[in-house]
Scaffold this motif. Structure first.
Motif, PDB file in Angstrom:
ATOM      1  N   TYR A   1       0.849  -1.192   0.000  1.00 34.30           N
ATOM      2  CA  TYR A   1       0.000   0.000   0.000  1.00 34.30           C
ATOM      3  C   TYR A   1       0.887   1.245   0.000  1.00 34.30           C
ATOM      4  CZ  TYR A   1       1.396   0.368   4.876  1.00 34.30           C
ATOM      5  OH  TYR A   1       2.157   0.479   6.031  1.00 34.30           O
ATOM      6  N   GLY A   2       0.302   2.367  -0.331  1.00 28.40           N
ATOM      7  CA  GLY A   2       0.996   3.639  -0.190  1.00 28.40           C
ATOM      8  C   GLY A   2       2.128   3.882  -1.159  1.00 28.40           C
ATOM      9  N   ASP A   3       2.173   3.129  -2.234  1.00 27.43           N
ATOM     10  CA  ASP A   3       3.205   3.356  -3.246  1.00 27.43           C
ATOM     11  C   ASP A   3       2.710   4.463  -4.184  1.00 27.43           C
ATOM     12  OD1 ASP A   3       5.057   3.258  -5.356  1.00 27.43           O
ATOM     13  OD2 ASP A   3       5.384   1.113  -5.078  1.00 27.43           O
ATOM     14  N   GLU A   4       3.401   5.559  -4.203  1.00 29.84           N
ATOM     15  CA  GLU A   4       2.970   6.707  -4.999  1.00 29.84           C
ATOM     16  C   GLU A   4       3.433   6.634  -6.443  1.00 29.84           C
ATOM     17  OE1 GLU A   4       4.328  10.152  -2.941  1.00 29.84           O
ATOM     18  OE2 GLU A   4       3.016   9.843  -1.199  1.00 29.84           O
ATOM     19  N   THR A   5       4.198   5.595  -6.786  1.00 24.42           N
ATOM     20  CA  THR A   5       4.745   5.484  -8.138  1.00 24.42           C
ATOM     21  C   THR A   5       4.001   4.490  -9.017  1.00 24.42           C
ATOM     22  OG1 THR A   5       6.322   3.741  -7.544  1.00 24.42           O
ATOM     23  CG2 THR A   5       7.015   6.025  -7.222  1.00 24.42           C
TER      24      THR A   5
ATOM     25  N   GLN B   1       0.408   1.380  -9.167  1.00 26.99           N
ATOM     26  CA  GLN B   1      -0.854   0.883  -8.626  1.00 26.99           C
ATOM     27  C   GLN B   1      -0.597   0.045  -7.370  1.00 26.99           C
ATOM     28  OE1 GLN B   1      -3.150  -1.212 -11.551  1.00 26.99           O
ATOM     29  NE2 GLN B   1      -4.698  -1.930 -10.111  1.00 26.99           N
ATOM     30  N   ASN B   2      -1.479   0.209  -6.387  1.00 25.58           N
ATOM     31  CA  ASN B   2      -1.353  -0.526  -5.131  1.00 25.58           C
ATOM     32  C   ASN B   2      -2.336  -1.682  -5.055  1.00 25.58           C
ATOM     33  OD1 ASN B   2       0.609   1.004  -3.291  1.00 25.58           O
ATOM     34  ND2 ASN B   2      -0.682   2.655  -4.073  1.00 25.58           N
TER      35      ASN B   2
ATOM     36  N   GLU C   1      -5.086  -0.835   0.530  1.00 23.69           N
ATOM     37  CA  GLU C   1      -5.082   0.392   1.321  1.00 23.69           C
ATOM     38  C   GLU C   1      -4.995  -0.038   2.782  1.00 23.69           C
ATOM     39  OE1 GLU C   1      -8.626   2.584   0.585  1.00 23.69           O
ATOM     40  OE2 GLU C   1      -9.977   1.134   1.527  1.00 23.69           O
TER      41      GLU C   1
END
Length: 527
Positions: free
Chosen positions: A378-382, A384-385, A388
């Protein structure tokens, strides 16, 4: 002296060859910020970063444990070769992660001292994993070698139990319901009805493009593998699974490819072949070819674990139920699969920092960590996750895949290796993945009602002598079965050659194979 100093600095830098899989390994060291550094070998998807430390999961692992891993990382396709070379030459890392070692490998490496026993390490330094073994004691027995020691850490993924396990059926048959509707055909319920449906797919241009490019039936020719036609054998008898090992309700082990049902199933395949209903590339095609044709929606019926990886997650293909055969038989053979793999991580004799290694390994069995290692984070800004994170409940919720193939996304973000996901985690630690929940529902409603077998063959940990005999026998036996099945599918000579075939199975060691398998089953039942 200058060269030695330079090498020492390199070894302490924290990079340790992580971007260069062929860089020479060094013993455990400490980086400049006093983090312990361990040298691990691993494998990953070609879709994943070359340096595993670029994965968010491993970045968080380093923060959590204070331990840096210098990786030798290889893509899945060459990993086994590189791993075996390192083991053979003695160019050993501290540990091998996502090791993919067979039982035979584990016992051989343990016998020659290449890998070390983990019994005391687990007992005294791995509370998370110890808790898993206390919750489900069967796993301790399953990872314990015949000599009473534990040499590797396992991957455990529970999804459903008994017949409703997600592993009960591997090669689900997916039929093109859009073509059925277009041609005003009903879902086939018998093997004869399926043949007529496939003939219609071949001759009536169901895709409407004016070309005879439809492939009525496609599969990848193997002995009950994930894309094999073997599911259909259940319409003629006890059926076929990938390791050809069946168990009766009274605990008798039998071979899946020497009974009358197998014989009648092959005859049926020959009928389909003579009608030109089978993909002409069924023998030679690989996974990539199989997928490519699936994406073009050329298949009337095909086989795989999850249609999303072949024809996409849409309503054009649905699971075809088990069919009634000519004698009235209808059965779904259960695989002997379960969410368990013994050889996911080992520690080598070169490891000089067992304490740090144990701390890092135990983190893998933290419930939240295991869930991410298996599926993604989760929380990967680069990119798709998968999840959550709900901070209030300290749990992970699967996000919609939004059309992305699950294997593709997990290949990029998950890390695999040893982990444990127990059924008790669902609803507490994590939700079930949408694709898994969907698959479990299919199995429960479509296939479980027709599963006759009450038993599967357990994950017996054989001795190295038994494993040697089993692998030697299977190398010839299984290849012979597939060769004859393929020949008979095309030439229809199974009746004429059947008695000779049975004699050849025995000559190749079938009776010894059955004795070893039966003894293993009986021994497992008493443990």
């Amino acid at each position: 002296m200058t060269l030695t100093a330079m090498l020492a600095v390199t070894g302490c830098s924290g990079n340790g060859g992580s971007n260069n899989p062929d860089a020479a390994s060094s013993n455990t060291s400490h980086s400049s910020d006093s983090k312990a550094t361990l040298n691990f070998m691993t494998q990953s998807s070609v879709l994943a970063p070359t340096d595993p430390n670029e994965k968010l999961i491993f970045k968080r692992m380093e923060e959590k444990t204070g331990i840096h891993i210098a990786w030798k990382n290889y893509t899945n396709d060459v990993f086994a070769e590189k791993r075996n070379l390192a083991l053979a030459t003695g160019d050993l890392p501290d540990a091998i992660f996502d090791a993919g070692l067979s039982d035979y490998d584990l016992l051989k490496l343990a016998k020659d001292g290449t890998i070390i026993a983990l019994d005391d390490i687990i007992e005294n330094q791995m509370p998370n994993f110890k808790k898993v073994l206390e919750q489900v004691p069967q796993y301790k027995a399953m990872i314990t070698a015949p000599d009473g020691h534990i040499y590797s850490l396992p991957w455990i993924e529970e999804l459903g139990e008994g017949k409703e396990s997600i592993h009960s059926v591997n090669n689900i048959p997916w039929i093109n319901v859009e073509w059925l509707k277009k041609l005003n055909l009903k879902m086939p319920a018998t093997t004869e009805e399926l043949k007529q449906v496939l003939i219609a797919f071949k001759t009536q241009d169901p895709n409407g493009n004016g070309k005879a490019d439809e492939i009525p039936l496609s599969f990848i020719n193997s002995n009950g593998g994930g894309e094999d036609i073997g599911f259909l054998f259940g319409s003629f008898g006890p059926g076929l699974n990938w390791d050809m090992t069946l168990v009766s309700d009274d605990g008798k082990v039998s071979f899946a490819a020497n009974n009358d049902g197998f014989k009648e199933g092959v005859k049926y395949f020959n009928e389909l072949y003579k009608e030109g209903l089978i993909d002409v590339e069924y023998i030679t095609q690989d996974w990539n070819t199989y997928i490519a044709k699936g994406k073009e929606e050329l298949y009337g019926l095909y086989f795989t674990w999850d249609k999303a990886n072949v024809t996409g997650m849409n309503d054009k293909y649905e699971p075809m139920p088990a069919l009634v055969g000519p004698s009235g038989s209808k059965n779904v053979a259960r695989t002997n699969g379960m969410g368990f793999d013994r050889g996911r991580m080992v520690i080598t004799k070169e490891n000089k920092n067992i304490e740090a290694t144990a701390k890092w390994m135990d983190q893998l069995y933290d419930p939240l960590q295991s869930v991410q290692n298996n599926w993604g984070t989760y929380g990967d800004e680069t990119q798709q996750n998968i999840f959550e994170f709900d901070a209030a409940s300290q749990s992970l919720k699967h996000l919609p895949l939004e059309g992305t193939a699950p294997a593709e996304l997990r290949g990029k973000t998950s890390v695999g290796g040893p982990l444990a996901i127990l059924d008790s985690y669902y609803g507490n630690v994590t939700t079930k993945p949408d694709d898994a929940a969907w698959r479990l529902d299919i199995l429960k409603n479509v296939y479980v009602p027709d599963m006759k077998a009450e038993n599967i063959y357990p994950r017996v940990f054989f001795s190295i002598e038994d494993l040697d005999r089993i692998s030697t026998i299977e190398a010839d036996l299984f290849a012979y079965v597939l060769r004859k099945r393929t020949e008979w599918t095309e030439n229809g000579k199974i009746d004429k050659e059947w008695d000779e075939y049975l004699k050849e199975l025995d000559r190749l060691g079938l009776q010894e194979w059955l004795q070893i398998k039966q003894a293993g089953y009986d021994r497992n039942a008493t443990e």
